[in-house]
Design a protein around this motif. Structure first.
Motif, PDB file in Angstrom:
ATOM      1  N   UNK A  34       0.828  -1.205   0.000  1.00 45.58           N
ATOM      2  CA  UNK A  34       0.000   0.000   0.000  1.00 45.58           C
ATOM      3  C   UNK A  34       0.859   1.249   0.000  1.00 45.58           C
ATOM      4  N   UNK A  35       0.279   2.424  -0.286  1.00 39.86           N
ATOM      5  CA  UNK A  35       1.061   3.665  -0.261  1.00 39.86           C
ATOM      6  C   UNK A  35       1.793   3.834   1.060  1.00 39.86           C
ATOM      7  N   UNK A  36       3.055   4.202   0.972  1.00 42.95           N
ATOM      8  CA  UNK A  36       3.883   4.334   2.165  1.00 42.95           C
ATOM      9  C   UNK A  36       4.599   3.053   2.553  1.00 42.95           C
ATOM     10  N   UNK A  37       4.211   1.934   1.947  1.00 37.99           N
ATOM     11  CA  UNK A  37       4.829   0.641   2.226  1.00 37.99           C
ATOM     12  C   UNK A  37       5.189  -0.058   0.908  1.00 37.99           C
ATOM     13  N   UNK A  38       5.992   0.544   0.048  1.00 37.22           N
ATOM     14  CA  UNK A  38       6.304  -0.092  -1.235  1.00 37.22           C
ATOM     15  C   UNK A  38       7.058  -1.402  -1.045  1.00 37.22           C
ATOM     16  N   UNK A  39       6.767  -2.349  -1.922  1.00 37.66           N
ATOM     17  CA  UNK A  39       7.390  -3.672  -1.844  1.00 37.66           C
ATOM     18  C   UNK A  39       8.648  -3.726  -2.702  1.00 37.66           C
ATOM     19  N   UNK A  40       9.578  -4.549  -2.273  1.00 36.27           N
ATOM     20  CA  UNK A  40      10.749  -4.890  -3.087  1.00 36.27           C
ATOM     21  C   UNK A  40      10.844  -6.403  -3.144  1.00 36.27           C
ATOM     22  N   UNK A  41      10.711  -6.958  -4.343  1.00 36.53           N
ATOM     23  CA  UNK A  41      10.851  -8.400  -4.523  1.00 36.53           C
ATOM     24  C   UNK A  41      12.333  -8.711  -4.742  1.00 36.53           C
ATOM     25  N   UNK A  42      12.965  -9.333  -3.740  1.00 36.30           N
ATOM     26  CA  UNK A  42      14.396  -9.605  -3.799  1.00 36.30           C
ATOM     27  C   UNK A  42      14.706 -10.960  -4.432  1.00 36.30           C
ATOM     28  N   UNK A  43      13.717 -11.836  -4.478  1.00 33.19           N
ATOM     29  CA  UNK A  43      13.891 -13.166  -5.077  1.00 33.19           C
ATOM     30  C   UNK A  43      12.668 -13.440  -5.931  1.00 33.19           C
ATOM     31  N   UNK A  44      12.888 -14.045  -7.129  1.00 33.17           N
ATOM     32  CA  UNK A  44      11.765 -14.272  -8.034  1.00 33.17           C
ATOM     33  C   UNK A  44      12.068 -15.477  -8.913  1.00 33.17           C
ATOM     34  N   UNK A  45      11.387 -16.595  -8.658  1.00 32.67           N
ATOM     35  CA  UNK A  45      11.580 -17.822  -9.431  1.00 32.67           C
ATOM     36  C   UNK A  45      10.216 -18.410  -9.751  1.00 32.67           C
ATOM     37  N   UNK A  46       9.530 -17.852 -10.798  1.00 33.77           N
ATOM     38  CA  UNK A  46       8.133 -18.227 -11.075  1.00 33.77           C
ATOM     39  C   UNK A  46       8.000 -19.530 -11.854  1.00 33.77           C
ATOM     40  N   UNK A  47       8.316 -20.630 -11.188  1.00 31.81           N
ATOM     41  CA  UNK A  47       8.079 -21.973 -11.710  1.00 31.81           C
ATOM     42  C   UNK A  47       7.425 -22.764 -10.592  1.00 31.81           C
ATOM     43  N   UNK A  48       6.710 -23.823 -10.944  1.00 30.40           N
ATOM     44  CA  UNK A  48       6.082 -24.638  -9.913  1.00 30.40           C
ATOM     45  C   UNK A  48       7.155 -25.161  -8.967  1.00 30.40           C
ATOM     46  N   UNK A  49       6.981 -24.898  -7.689  1.00 25.83           N
ATOM     47  CA  UNK A  49       7.985 -25.239  -6.694  1.00 25.83           C
ATOM     48  C   UNK A  49       8.963 -24.118  -6.423  1.00 25.83           C
ATOM     49  N   UNK A  50       8.983 -23.078  -7.282  1.00 25.17           N
ATOM     50  CA  UNK A  50       9.876 -21.945  -7.082  1.00 25.17           C
ATOM     51  C   UNK A  50       9.340 -20.996  -6.026  1.00 25.17           C
ATOM     52  N   UNK A  51      10.171 -20.042  -5.649  1.00 22.91           N
ATOM     53  CA  UNK A  51       9.805 -19.137  -4.570  1.00 22.91           C
ATOM     54  C   UNK A  51      10.024 -17.681  -4.979  1.00 22.91           C
ATOM     55  N   UNK A  52       9.295 -16.816  -4.316  1.00 17.05           N
ATOM     56  CA  UNK A  52       9.507 -15.372  -4.401  1.00 17.05           C
ATOM     57  C   UNK A  52       9.599 -14.846  -2.975  1.00 17.05           C
ATOM     58  N   UNK A  53      10.352 -13.772  -2.812  1.00 12.19           N
ATOM     59  CA  UNK A  53      10.529 -13.183  -1.483  1.00 12.19           C
ATOM     60  C   UNK A  53      10.463 -11.667  -1.621  1.00 12.19           C
ATOM     61  N   UNK A  54       9.700 -11.021  -0.735  1.00 10.09           N
ATOM     62  CA  UNK A  54       9.543  -9.576  -0.833  1.00 10.09           C
ATOM     63  C   UNK A  54       9.548  -8.945   0.552  1.00 10.09           C
ATOM     64  N   UNK A  55       9.858  -7.663   0.577  1.00  8.81           N
ATOM     65  CA  UNK A  55       9.803  -6.884   1.806  1.00  8.81           C
ATOM     66  C   UNK A  55       9.100  -5.574   1.509  1.00  8.81           C
ATOM     67  N   UNK A  56       8.137  -5.212   2.359  1.00  8.95           N
ATOM     68  CA  UNK A  56       7.498  -3.903   2.282  1.00  8.95           C
ATOM     69  C   UNK A  56       8.151  -2.992   3.304  1.00  8.95           C
ATOM     70  N   UNK A  57       8.524  -1.803   2.863  1.00  3.94           N
ATOM     71  CA  UNK A  57       9.315  -0.895   3.677  1.00  3.94           C
ATOM     72  C   UNK A  57       8.482   0.305   4.097  1.00  3.94           C
ATOM     73  N   UNK A  58       8.214   0.414   5.402  1.00  5.21           N
ATOM     74  CA  UNK A  58       7.418   1.516   5.917  1.00  5.21           C
ATOM     75  C   UNK A  58       8.191   2.816   5.975  1.00  5.21           C
TER      76      UNK A  58
END
Length: 325
Positions: free
Chosen positions: A44-68
């Motif tokens: 949401x506004x004021x809490x933008x996300x940063x996706x630091x890991x992105x592996x869009x395959x079945x079994x893969x993972x994504x990782x994100x952090x929202x920064x206030x």
């Protein structure tokens, strides 16, 4: 506003977001499966996300952090369960630490995203499935419904080319709630130069002057967390008005993308939180300023001063005196 509805269903342990979007399925799919685009609307506004890991395959993972805006962090992870481009994908969404390890005591949920063509574009349906009524209640109590609406309201800007979305609109003021205002302005110029224009005192003095007839008499820039800044203005010649200024403390400094600071008028106790974000596309920069006021009355009082008109005059001067020089 793209969100049509947010529905919580205690009987079926689900929360469903329905959004009608003025873009074809393929374009919406790209927005949801490109981490650079997700960064612009997942938080949401004021809490933008940063996706630091992105592996869009079945079994893969994504990782994100929202920064206030005050340095707070909220992280999460996705595990991809199914992908059927460009119509559907499914993940397990979990609260996590910054390394992606799930946090104990916080619910995880299965989330499905579907994208269907409509006469006007695309209908996106996002359904979250919870393991218990308590987990659903916990997410709702954390502000998920309101946060989702505010986050999704940013999607229109992502789906359109920046110039199609913002060119010619001038300074746009949006009241997000009683205490939050979002101000946007597209300027013709690269982000690095716009960032310099905000953080180089010699450049600031060329453009941040508001309406004609005022001069900047003091410009002290803060360029690191914990630093203070101070700006002052005074009328010139026959211009009516009293000298005034603002001062505050830098809370976040992330060149050339984001700066967060407190702001108060010199000699006054009322303080706002100003969250500046810059986004560049094809040589143009979208300036977004999210302001948090202490209450609705203060918000309305400050907006009634003609602040937006003064900002528009300054932005026109920024393009003319700095970005086109």
């Amino acid at each position: 506003m793209p969100v049509t509805d947010v529905i919580t269903d205690a009987d079926n342990l689900t929360m469903t977001v329905i959004a009608d979007l003025a873009a074809p399925v393929e374009r919406v799919w790209n927005a949801y499966t490109d981490p650079e685009q997700l960064n612009r609307f997942w938080g949401p506004p004021g809490w933008p996300a940063t996706f630091a890991e992105w592996n869009p395959v079945v079994g893969g993972r994504a990782r994100y952090t929202m920064n206030g805006p005050r340095g707070e962090k909220s992280s999460g992870s996705w595990e991809f369960l199914a992908i059927d481009a460009p119509h559907r994908f499914e993940v397990i969404d979990a609260f996590a630490d910054e390394d992606g390890t799930p946090l104990e005591g916080f619910p995880s949920m299965r989330m499905t995203f579907t994208f269907e063509s409509t006469d006007d574009g695309t209908r996106m349906v996002n359904t979250s499935y919870f393991d218990s009524a308590e987990a659903l209640e916990q997410i709702v109590a954390m502000g998920a419904v309101e946060g989702t609406r505010m986050a999704m309201a940013q999607l229109d800007a992502v789906l359109q080319d920046l110039r199609d979305f913002a060119q010619g609109k001038g300074t746009v003021v949006e009241l997000l709630d009683d205490t939050h205002v979002r101000i946007t302005r597209m300027v013709e110029g690269p982000r690095d130069l716009v960032w310099r224009a905000y953080n180089d005192a010699d450049l600031v003095k060329k453009w941040m002057l508001g309406p004609e007839g005022w001069e900047m008499t003091e410009c002290v820039i803060g360029t690191e967390r914990g630093a203070t800044y101070r700006n002052s203005w005074a009328p010139v010649g026959d211009t009516e008005g009293e000298p005034f200024g603002f001062e505050g403390e830098v809370l976040m400094f992330d060149p050339p993308r984001r700066a967060v600071s407190t702001e108060r008028m010199q000699g006054m106790p009322v303080e706002t939180l100003n969250d500046l974000n810059l986004y560049e596309e094809d040589g143009a920069t979208l300036i977004t300023l999210l302001i948090e006021y202490p209450d609705k009355d203060t918000r309305d009082m400050i907006l009634a001063t003609g602040m937006a008109d003064g900002m528009e005059a300054s932005y026109q001067r920024l393009e003319r005196e700095v970005l086109s020089a």
